[in-house]
Design a protein around this motif. Structure first.
Motif, PDB file in Angstrom:
ATOM      1  N   GLY A 121       0.930  -1.233   0.082  1.00  0.00           N
ATOM      2  CA  GLY A 121      -0.045  -0.230   0.063  1.00  0.00           C
ATOM      3  C   GLY A 121       0.880   1.274   0.079  1.00  0.00           C
ATOM      4  N   ALA A 122       2.229   1.146  -0.412  1.00  0.00           N
ATOM      5  CA  ALA A 122       2.709   2.496  -0.493  1.00  0.00           C
ATOM      6  C   ALA A 122       2.436   3.143  -1.613  1.00  0.00           C
ATOM      7  CB  ALA A 122       4.317   2.074  -0.739  1.00  0.00           C
ATOM      8  N   ARG A 123       2.425   4.431  -1.619  1.00  0.00           N
ATOM      9  CA  ARG A 123       1.975   5.447  -2.613  1.00  0.00           C
ATOM     10  C   ARG A 123       3.322   5.864  -3.200  1.00  0.00           C
ATOM     11  NH1 ARG A 123      -2.150   9.490   0.591  1.00  0.00           N
ATOM     12  NH2 ARG A 123      -3.078   7.791   1.772  1.00  0.00           N
ATOM     13  N   GLN A 124       3.027   6.264  -4.619  1.00  0.00           N
ATOM     14  CA  GLN A 124       4.582   6.550  -5.220  1.00  0.00           C
ATOM     15  C   GLN A 124       5.114   7.697  -4.588  1.00  0.00           C
ATOM     16  OE1 GLN A 124       3.550   7.518  -9.307  1.00  0.00           O
ATOM     17  NE2 GLN A 124       2.786   5.460  -9.988  1.00  0.00           N
ATOM     18  N   GLN A 138       5.383   8.115  -1.386  1.00  0.00           N
ATOM     19  CA  GLN A 138       6.050   7.376  -0.304  1.00  0.00           C
ATOM     20  C   GLN A 138       7.687   6.962  -0.780  1.00  0.00           C
ATOM     21  OE1 GLN A 138       2.914   5.057   1.338  1.00  0.00           O
ATOM     22  NE2 GLN A 138       3.131   6.414   3.276  1.00  0.00           N
TER      23      GLN A 138
END
Ligand SMILES: Nc1ncnc2c1ncn2[C@@H]1O[C@H](COP(=O)(O)OP(=O)(O)OP(=O)(O)O)[C@@H](O)[C@H]1O
Ligand SMILES: [Mg+2]
Lengths: 402, 229
Positions: free
Chosen positions: A316-319, A321
């Motif tokens: 679930g890491a966003r770009q 992050q």
């Protein structure tokens, strides 16, 4: 992700790949150290020259025979030709100017100096008693040339410390008769510990009355006329007056160069500042090279850690992050490199100071600051593209390590 | 909870088009346990990736908890993955430099959870998979079965509604595989929706619902109860 956690993760990765970390750290540190050392070298040279000129004397105006092409100052004046001699009469005439306080004509040459079988070659300076004041020298022993008339040749001389030591050893120097060229003269004093001076090494010279020097070198022509103006403000007037008086005396030709200490100092200052910037720039270029290295190694890091990036995405890491994570690594590397580099730079400066005791190595703060800033900027600029690449990876392919 | 509507996934390979999923229509309810089987290349992983929002369908719709996922942007997809979906992979995908606890902590870090809560939940998750004694071990200090258990703890620590597993026992020996199956079945029994891709019929048969794919199409979709005598 919280800043703290991000830093923690970035540090963890840096510690995990020590070779890579060390490599990039070294590259950045070298760049920063180069800037620090090179600029401190430039600064040291500049302040050395500035100090030298300060030691020349106060309110100093210098008359040099020959007209330089660049009348306003600059190095051209140092290499003027000599169309007409500058004579003692010229020097004396300069006292007519109300802006002039003192004058000291100068002859320069070289002759052998001997005493009791010991002999050495020394620079010989012919001048007048005023020289002591004009150049702000001091006496270690005895007195300077006794107050004799400018036109009279007296058989006296003043010697530098080295000359005293080498010729007279530990005998009391005052009153000794030494031989300078083909004539004898009585030592009246020993020059004080003024150390080096721009034109001559005071410790090495022998000073004799100017007329004696003219006879010794068989020439009426002066090397320089040093003038002490009445005040700092009077320097410009003195400069103008000198030009006018010499022109009158030289059949209307202004064939001398008149410079002030300030002008020379400004020129040298300019040259050395430019030099400092130039070497600082060279150091900065090496920093950018380090930046390119950071980029390449970060790109390798991204491809080495493709699976990890895929995992982060699955978790679930966003770009943003992921970008931040890799950018933090690059900036950390740059920052650590900068710290190490500054430390190395200061150490090297201290080391240089121990070797060249005459110079004062003090890395200029602006250079240290900009080196650190450039290093950090390199970290960001060269770190952003690998970080973006990591963030844009397709999670499925990344998980498969492709 | 999950509804796939005439879903297709094509891959363009050179000038050839691979039809990895063809007209898949499927509903999975909350708390179900589903196994996906089929020969290699039949589209099992592709289906699971789409269900996990790691991949998007070429056409058709995927509704998750009443929301059409095709309207989500990258950030929404990431957030949904984070809060609702847990993954377990055949090759574990643990970060080698991190301890078991740190690996479990990772999704909570990404979710900006505070430290105490991370500690509490992380230890609880490791406890649930029976690894409370291995908290500070690195992956290379753990057996394969233990690694997969760390991965399960990491998958459930965010308390998702769905657990997706792509051949979770593929890299394990029979005993360790049994253990893993036991753990995820227990999680399913506690209400977690379970979707497992597997080659192993013994594992596949245990699921409440069995899907069989062939060339991207669902050829069998039956509940265990129907097959019981
Ligand atoms: N990124 C891709 N690009 C091109 N083709 C792909 C890609 N991913 C999958 N495929 C193709 O789609 C089809 C289905 O692949 P998928 O990985 O879903 O199969 P699978 O059922 O998981 O097989 P396996 O049991 O071997 O893991 C295969 O023909 C595969 O070659
Ligand atoms: Mg597969």
């Amino acid at each position: 992700m919280r800043l703290n956690d991000r830093n923690l993760l970035a540090m963890g990765a840096l510690v995990r790949y020590p070779l890579r970390t060390l490599m990039m750290l070294t590259a950045t540190a070298m760049g920063v150290a180069a800037v620090v050392v090179l600029t401190s070298l430039g600064e040291a040279a500049r302040s050395y020259v500035a100090a030298e000129f300060q030691s020349l004397g106060t309110h100093l105006v210098i008359v040099i025979p020959g007209r330089s092409e660049t009348s306003g100052g600059g190095l051209g004046m140092m290499i003027g030709q000599t169309p007409r001699d500058l004579t003692l009469a010229d020097a004396q005439a300069l006292l007519r100017s109300s802006a002039v306080k003192k004058i000291a004509p100068m002859m320069v040459g070289s002759a052998s100096v001997s005493y009791d079988g010991l002999e050495r070659e020394s620079p010989i300076l012919g001048s007048t008693p005023e020289l002591l004041d004009v150049r702000q020298w001091s006496m270690a022993l005895g007195e300077f040339l006794p107050n004799v008339d400018m036109e009279r040749a007296a058989s006296v001389c003043v010697i530098g410390e080295t000359v005293r030591r080498e010729l007279l050893r530990d005998q009391p120097p005052i009153g000794k008769w030494i031989r300078v060229g083909d004539r004898r003269c009585r030592v009246t004093g020993v020059l004080g510990n003024a150390g080096r001076s721009v034109m001559v090494d005071v410790d090495e010279i022998v000073v004799i009355p100017v007329v004696s020097a003219q006879a010794l070198f068989n020439s009426p022509s002066l090397f320089r006329i040093l003038i002490q103006a009445k005040s700092r403000e009077a320097m410009a007037t003195a400069q103008r007056d000198v030009r006018r008086i010499i022109k009158e005396r030289h059949q209307g030709e202004e064939d001398v160069t008149v410079i002030t200490q300030d002008a020379v100092l400004a020129t040298f200052d300019g040259i050395f500042s430019a030099l400092t910037y130039a070497v600082g720039g060279i150091g900065a270029i090496s920093l950018i090279v380090a930046g390119v290295l950071i980029m390449n190694v970060m790109l390798i890091a991204v491809s080495q850690r493709t699976r990890e990036i895929g995992l982060l995405k699955a978790l679930g890491a966003r770009q943003r992050q992921i970008t931040a994570l890799f950018l933090t690594e690059a900036v950390f590397l740059a920052a650590m490199g900068a710290v190490v580099g500054v430390a190395l730079g200061y150490l090297a400066s201290i080391g240089l100071g121990l070797i060249y005791t005459d110079l004062e190595f003090q890395p200029p703060l602006w250079a240290v600051g900009s080196a650190v800033l450039i290093a950090l900027a390199c970290g960001v600029i060269f770190g952003i593209s690998p970080a973006r690449r990591a963030a844009k990876l397709d999670p499925i392919k990344a998980l498969a390590g492709k | 909870m999950i509804r796939l509507d005439h879903l297709n996934r094509y891959f363009q390979v050179g000038d050839q088009q691979v039809h990895a999923l063809e007209d898949v229509t499927l509903t999975i309810d909350s708390g179900e346990s589903v196994s996906i089987m089929g020969p290699s290349g039949s589209g099992k992983s592709t289906l699971l990736n789409i269900l996990g929002l790691l991949d998007t369908p070429s056409s058709g719709e995927y509704w998750l908890d009443g929301v059409n996922t095709s309207g989500m942007d990258n950030n929404e997809l990431a957030t949904t993955r984070q809060s609702r979906i847990g993954f377990i992979f055949q090759s574990f995908h643990l970060v080698p430099r991190m301890t078991a606890f740190e690996n479990v902590e990772l999704p909570m870090m990404l979710a900006e959870m505070d430290k105490e809560q991370r500690r509490e939940r992380g230890l609880q998750a490791l406890d649930r998979v029976g690894l409370i004694g291995r908290v500070d071990h690195r992956p290379d200090q753990l057996s394969g079965g233990e690694r997969q258990r760390v991965a399960i703890a990491r998958a459930i620590v965010m308390q998702p509604r769905i657990l997706l597993a792509d051949e979770p026992t593929g890299n394990l020996d029979t005993a360790a595989g049994k253990e893993i199956v036991g753990i995820i079945e227990e999680l399913n029994a506690q209400g977690l929706t379970l979707i497992v891709v597997t080659h192993d019929p013994k594992i596949g048969e245990r699921a409440g619902r069995k899907l069989r794919l062939l060339d991207g199409k669902i050829v069998t979709n039956r509940n265990s109860s129907a097959s019981l005598p």
